[in-house]
Structures are given as C-alpha cells and as structure tokens.
Design a protein around this motif. Structure first.
Motif, PDB file in Angstrom:
ATOM      1  N   ALA A 190       0.835  -1.201   0.000  1.00 23.06           N
ATOM      2  CA  ALA A 190       0.000   0.000   0.000  1.00 23.06           C
ATOM      3  C   ALA A 190       0.869   1.249   0.000  1.00 23.06           C
ATOM      4  O   ALA A 190       0.585   2.213  -0.705  1.00 23.06           O
ATOM      5  N   ARG A 197      -3.468   2.257   3.686  1.00 20.68           N
ATOM      6  CA  ARG A 197      -3.523   0.792   3.788  1.00 20.68           C
ATOM      7  C   ARG A 197      -4.838   0.334   4.384  1.00 20.68           C
ATOM      8  O   ARG A 197      -5.338  -0.742   4.104  1.00 20.68           O
ATOM      9  N   CYS A 200      -7.128   0.047   1.447  1.00 14.17           N
ATOM     10  CA  CYS A 200      -6.818  -1.152   0.656  1.00 14.17           C
ATOM     11  C   CYS A 200      -7.307  -2.408   1.381  1.00 14.17           C
ATOM     12  O   CYS A 200      -7.857  -3.321   0.765  1.00 14.17           O
ATOM     13  N   LYS A 203     -10.954  -2.892   0.922  1.00 16.84           N
ATOM     14  CA  LYS A 203     -11.272  -3.313  -0.449  1.00 16.84           C
ATOM     15  C   LYS A 203     -10.922  -4.785  -0.645  1.00 16.84           C
ATOM     16  O   LYS A 203     -11.649  -5.530  -1.289  1.00 16.84           O
ATOM     17  N   PHE A 211      -7.969  -4.567  -6.627  1.00 15.18           N
ATOM     18  CA  PHE A 211      -6.959  -4.149  -5.662  1.00 15.18           C
ATOM     19  C   PHE A 211      -5.857  -5.183  -5.502  1.00 15.18           C
ATOM     20  O   PHE A 211      -4.708  -4.832  -5.242  1.00 15.18           O
ATOM     21  N   LEU A 215      -2.123  -3.873  -6.120  1.00 16.91           N
ATOM     22  CA  LEU A 215      -1.103  -3.958  -5.079  1.00 16.91           C
ATOM     23  C   LEU A 215      -0.050  -5.003  -5.390  1.00 16.91           C
ATOM     24  O   LEU A 215       0.939  -5.134  -4.679  1.00 16.91           O
TER      25      LEU A 215
END
Ligand code: GDP
Ligand code: MG
Length: 666
Positions: A190, A197, A200, A203, A211, A215
């Motif tokens: 992230a 983060r 993220c 998600k 994602f 990532l």
C-alpha cells in the motif's frame, strides 16, 4: 489547491457547488442529475473545486462510482468536502466512513440544516467532530448559510494537511482482528502505490480483484488474506460484505445516537406522503402522468409556445423584409443579396422562430423535475419498463432524451448494469428530441391545420412505440437476461425554485441559439451555395440545374418508395444529420421563402401521405452528428455507433414506407 465534493445523490452537492463558485450548474430534485464531473473555482480564491457525481458507496457498481473513486485515488485532491444531508444523516454517513479511510484531509458539510432545524431537530456539532475526527460545519447550501465558515475550515484543514483523526470503526473482535491483520500484510504494498492501507485492506476484504492486481500481492499473501477473511466470516456468522456493512452501520448508529436529535417527521415529508397517495397510487399513477404530460403538450404547442412562436416569426419576417428592402436600395450584387436573404435569413430565421416552443416546453418539464415528480414517475414506470427488459432507472436518461439525446445518452452512466446501460443508449434516440419540434410544427401546420396537437402527440408516442418494439426484439436477442433491481430515493416534493427553472430555460435557449448561429448557419450557407450554382459555378436560373439537385438525385431513388423521392426533400434529410433543426432551415433555403410562408409553400412539395411518411422518417432516422458522437463515446466503439445509424435508418425507412402505403390507401 484542488478540492473534491463527494456525497450521496440529492444531498445538495450542486447547490453547494454553485454557492461556492458562483456557477450556474443545473440543480434538480432528482437523483442522478450530475453525471459528469464539473470543475469550478471557489470565489475570491484560486482554488479549484470538482463536483463529482453523487454516490452511495465507493464500491465500483456504477460508472459514477468508478469516476468518483478514480478521481479520489488517482488525482488526489488536497481535501475532500463530504456533504452530508442532515435530514438523512444515517444513510449519508455510510459513505463518510469509507471516505475517512482514504486518509485525505476532509471536512464534513452538514447540509440542509434549515430543514432539520425547521422541524425541531439538531446536531451537536462539537461531539460529532470529535466522534468522526474531522471538522463538521453545519450549512444550508440553498440559503447560503455557513458557506464562509466552510471555506475557512476547508482551507485550514487542507493547508495543514490535517488527516482524519478517527479511522477505527471496528470494535474489538473478529472484524477488528481481520482488518488489522490484512492491513499489516499489505502495508509495504500500500505504501508503494501510495494509497491508505486501511482503505486497501477494506477493499481486499470486500473481495475486489482490482486491488489485488493493483497492489501486486503474491499468491501467498492473497491466501493469507483469504484465510483471515474466512476466519472472520466464520466467527461473525456473516459474509464479508455484510460484516463490513454491519460494522459501519453500528458505528454510524452510535454517532447519531450521541450527537443527533432527530427531527419530528418533517412537514415536507408528511406533505410528500399525502401527495404520493394520489400521484403514485397503483391505479391513478399512470392516468395522472398521461394527463399531466398532455397538459404540458397542450400548453406548449397550443397555448403559450405557439403564440410566442408566431409572434417571433412575424418579427423575423418583418426584419427580413426590411433587410431585403435596404439591400435592394443599396444595389448590392444579386448573388450576395440572395445569400443574405434566401440563404441566411430564410434558413436561420425559419429555425429561430421555434425557440419559444422549446423554451416553454422546458419550462414545464423543469417544473415537474424540480418538484420531485419525475423521480416518482421513474418509480411508477419501473413496472412497465421491466416488461420491455429495462428498469425504472432507464427512465431518467430517456426522459432527458426528449430534450436532447446527447445528455440523455450520457445520463446512462448512472445505470449499474452494462446490459441495461447499452440497451438504454440504443433506445434513447427513439425519444423524439426537441430539435425535431420545428419539423413537426411546420408540417403539422401545413398539412393538418387546426389539428397540430394530435399530430405532435402521435409523433411522440409513435417514437416511443417503435422504441418499445425494438426493445422487445433486443430483449429476445442481443440483450437476454434481466434488468437489475431498481432502488431509488424518492426526494420530498419541493416547490421548484424560480432560479433553477429560469436557469434551465436559459441553458436550453442558449444551446438552441448557439446551434442556430453555428451548425445551422453553416448548413444553410452550404445548401444555399450548392443550390445557387451549377457544377460549372454559374448562377442557375432554375434550381433543378444546381449542384444540389444533381447530388440529391443520386440518392433520391432510395426514397422514392416512401413518397419523397425528390432531390429537395432528400437534401433536407441529409442536412438534418448535422442538426435536426437544419431540415426546416434547408426547406427555407430551397423554397426561398420566409418563416411565415414555409407552411403555405410546403404543400407544393408534398402530398398529405408523403408528408406523413416524411415525418415518420424524420422521427426515426439517424440521430444527429452530436448524438452519434455521444453514442460512440459511451459504447466505446465506432462500429457500434455506425451500426446504430444504419439500424435507425433502416427502421425509419420501413416505418415510413408503411405509413406512406397506408396513407395512399386511405
Ligand atoms: P445533488 O444531486 O447532490 O447535486 O443535489 P442538488 O444540489 O441538485 O439538490 C437537491 C435538492 O436539494 C434540490 O431540490 C435543492 O433545491 C435542495 N437543497 C439543496 N441544498 C439545500 C438546503 O440547504 N436546504 C434545503 N432545504 N434544500 C436544499
Ligand atoms: Mg447535482
């Protein structure tokens, strides 16, 4: 600095945008009015503000949510203004919590405070600021209260880059453990892509594949995350999405319990419920809708609009005569004289005189929209639209399509399913746009004097009927499957604001005038040129020797079976591709008559059956260039747009042929 406005639909975002920037964006009491993002500059500063589409969540279900999310993640505004509708605070805060995890400086504008206070509600702003960890500023966008406080707070927060202080919405327990575990696993990833983060992690837990790719997680990490999530689901006894939603709602409920004194049921809401008893009544809804639309058409085409149009036509004719006289006396070159009088004045003038009809029609439509009625109609129409494979959501773009197909096609971005969206894009052009009004009025006046209104109504409904048939065919073939369920907030009925109604009328008028003096102007001059000269560039005495006639005759045979295989009608149709008003403008030039006389001159070209078939063809044939460009953009394919053009021309040909045959028989 750049600021982003993010909030639920219909929470007053555009109103605030206008108050902040002094712009005049269209405000509607109608979820889904703002589809594009608009940019403005905050008054007395040079900070930009972006009006993003209204959304309920940052999950990419609809195009609008994707636009908003991408903007927030990629463009990285210096601060977010999150507008929260104070009368609907619980639902609105759901999005707020998601925005908070983005780790971007943020200010909450608590809007509609006038309405909340008016009904005895209140909010403890200090407590709320503390609970959410970001500044909360109570405002009323419509009354312009609290705007300067909002701007001050916003600038302060953004300058100091003050991040939201609270982001833990999870009470201790399985959810907490899962979110924190995932956050730790992905921490380095992230940081690399520079996205919060916590965001993220949410998600990933919600299972967004995008994602994982963004990532660049390793297989091992993906599995680790999946295990944590499964453990959480098991312990909570809920699936991943429900768990997170539940967590957010619990947090929101607690905040509201502490900080908000609920209003008693608002007067506005009570009134809305009473009105809805009639207007969305199971049996009355549709008859009432038909009656209201009938009244709108009657008032537009028979009463105000027609009268104003006649007046304007009269004025334009007077002006033409005056110009004609002055130019003759001056002894100007006859070709230039013809260009100005037969070309520009007849062409642009005959189009201009329809301006009042369009403005009046939009006056009534914006009254209906602003009051909140149209949102009800979408709701009522859901049941009918389902029969042709669409949902009530599609009603909004189609309704806008009656004004102009271009914004109608763009409004399909509010639809969440790709299938519904494509189908709606293909159907919107069958909703007869306002640029065709001049064609209809001239022909109705020429061939059905005294019965203009029924002809108008028949055309509008005819277009819709063909649209329905096309939809049924599509539903059986290319677009099998079911439309998505329809969920839409019904806003309270409000008295339409004069400002917003006038604004919309002005926008329509400006748009029309702009087209009249650009596209239509060029089209008329071109038509005049092609019609005045022969292929050797000599001035013709008989226009049937002109270049235009020669070109028109090439394609005329295609239209002969429809009853209008004459080069003059064909060129009118071709010029209509630039903009539909140009059809009337072209007749003005070709027949070389003023606005008032067009009605009496047309019967020399058409018989009644061929006029009917011409009208049917105009109703259905290819959308204008601007609309085709919009279709191309939204469908992301030039070939598909070309397909739409061909399909519509074929449909128009078939229907016009049928109309002509029936007309001749009768
Ligand atoms: P958007 O969909 O979020 O862009 O919302 P709009 O700006 O179009 O506004 C939706 C409706 O709320 C309109 O009918 C506005 O007139 C109304 N509205 C906006 N701000 C306020 C406010 O502060 N108080 C009240 N009572 N109504 C408001
Ligand atoms: Mg808006």
């Amino acid at each position: 600095m750049i600021f982003a406005l993010a909030c639920n639909q219909n929470s007053g975002k555009t109103t605030l945008f206008n108050a902040l920037t002094g712009a005049n964006q269209h405000v509607g009491n109608f979820p889904g009015v703002t589809v594009e993002q608009k940019v403005g500059v905050i008054r007395d500063t040079d900070h930009q503000i972006v009006d993003l589409p209204g959304i309920y969540s940052i999950r990419p279900y609809t195009q609008e949510e994707i636009i908003t999310r991408d903007f927030l993640l990629k463009e990285r505004p210096d601060a977010i203004i999150n507008i929260v509708d104070a009368t609907n605070i619980e639902r609105n805060l759901y999005l707020t919590l998601q925005l908070l995890t983005l780790r971007v400086p943020m200010v909450i504008a608590l809007n509609m405070m006038d309405e909340l206070r008016g009904n005895g509600g209140s909010v403890d702003v200090q407590k709320m600021t503390k609970a959410l960890g970001v500044p909360v500023v109570p405002i009323s966008a419509i009354k312009k209260q609290g705007i300067s406080e909002l701007v001050d707070t916003l600038l302060e927060t953004a300058k100091e880059k003050r991040l939201p202080a609270v982001m833990d919405f999870c009470p201790d327990g399985p959810v907490h453990r899962c979110i924190h575990a995932v956050s730790h696993i992905i921490e380095d990833h992230a940081n690399r892509v520079n996205i919060s983060r916590r965001f993220c992690a949410m998600k990933l837990i919600e299972g967004e594949q995008e994602f994982c790719d963004l990532l660049q997680l390793s297989q091992n990490e993906v599995e680790l995350i999946e295990h944590s999530v499964i453990e959480m689901e098991y312990e909570r006894g809920l699936d991943r999405n429900a768990t997170l939603a539940d967590m957010r709602y619990n947090f929101v409920e607690n905040v509201c319990r502490e900080c908000v004194t609920k209003a008693k049921e608002s007067k506005e809401h009570q009134r809305s419920v009473r009105i809805d008893k009639v207007l969305t009544n199971r049996y009355l809804a549709i008859p009432v809708f038909v009656a209201i639309m009938g009244l709108v058409f009657f008032l537009t085409f028979n009463v105000f609009g027609a009268w104003l149009s006649d007046l304007l036509a009269y004025a334009i004719d007077g002006l033409t005569m005056l110009a004609d006289d002055l130019l003759s006396r001056y002894g100007i070159n006859p070709v230039v004289h013809s260009l100005i009088i037969d070309g520009i004045f007849s062409g642009v003038g005959s189009v201009l005189s329809f301006l009042p009809l369009i403005v009046v029609l939009f006056f009534f439509l914006s009254l209906l929209e602003d009051s909140g009625y149209m949102a009800r109609v979408a709701f009522v129409m859901d049941k009918l639209l389902r029969k042709i494979g669409l949902s009530g959501r599609s009603f909004v773009p189609m309704l806008i399509g009656f004004g102009c197909s271009v914004p109608g096609i763009m409004a399909t971005r509010t639809l969440s399913s790709n299938r519904d969206r494509k189908m709606t894009i293909l159907l919107t052009p069958y909703m007869s746009c306002s640029a065709k009004i001049p064609i209809y009025s001239v022909f109705a006046a020429a061939f059905f004097p005294g019965r203009e209104l029924p002809v108008m109504i028949a055309l509008y409904f005819g277009g819709m009927a063909v649209g329905v048939v096309i939809a049924l065919i599509m539903k059986k073939t290319a677009f099998q499957g079911n439309p998505v369920p329809f969920v839409m907030e019904l806003p309270n009925y409000r008295l339409p604001s004069a400002r917003s109604v006038v604004l919309l009328m002005w926008e329509k008028a400006k748009d029309f005038l702009q087209r009249a003096f650009t596209v239509i102007f060029v089209a008329t001059v071109l038509i005049w040129f092609l019609q005045t000269f022969d292929p050797r560039l000599n001035v013709v005495t008989d226009s049937s020797d002109s270049i235009l006639a020669a070109l028109g005759r090439l394609i005329a045979p295609v239209f002969a079976p429809l009853g209008f295989g004459d080069w003059r009608m064909v060129t009118a149709l071709v010029s209509g591709f630039t903009a539909k008003e140009a059809v009337v403008g072209t007749f003005g030039v070709i027949l070389g008559v003023g606005t008032d006389n067009l009605t009496s001159a047309l019967p020399s070209l058409f018989t009644t059956p061929s006029a009917c078939s011409f009208l049917a063809f105009c109703l259905l044939y290819t959308p204008c260039a601007a609309a085709v460009a919009a279709i191309r953009r939204e469908l992301n394919s030039g070939w598909k747009a070309l397909g739409v053009v061909i399909l519509q021309c074929v449909v128009a040909w078939i229907v016009a042929f049928a109309v002509y045959r029936v007309g001749v028989l009768l």
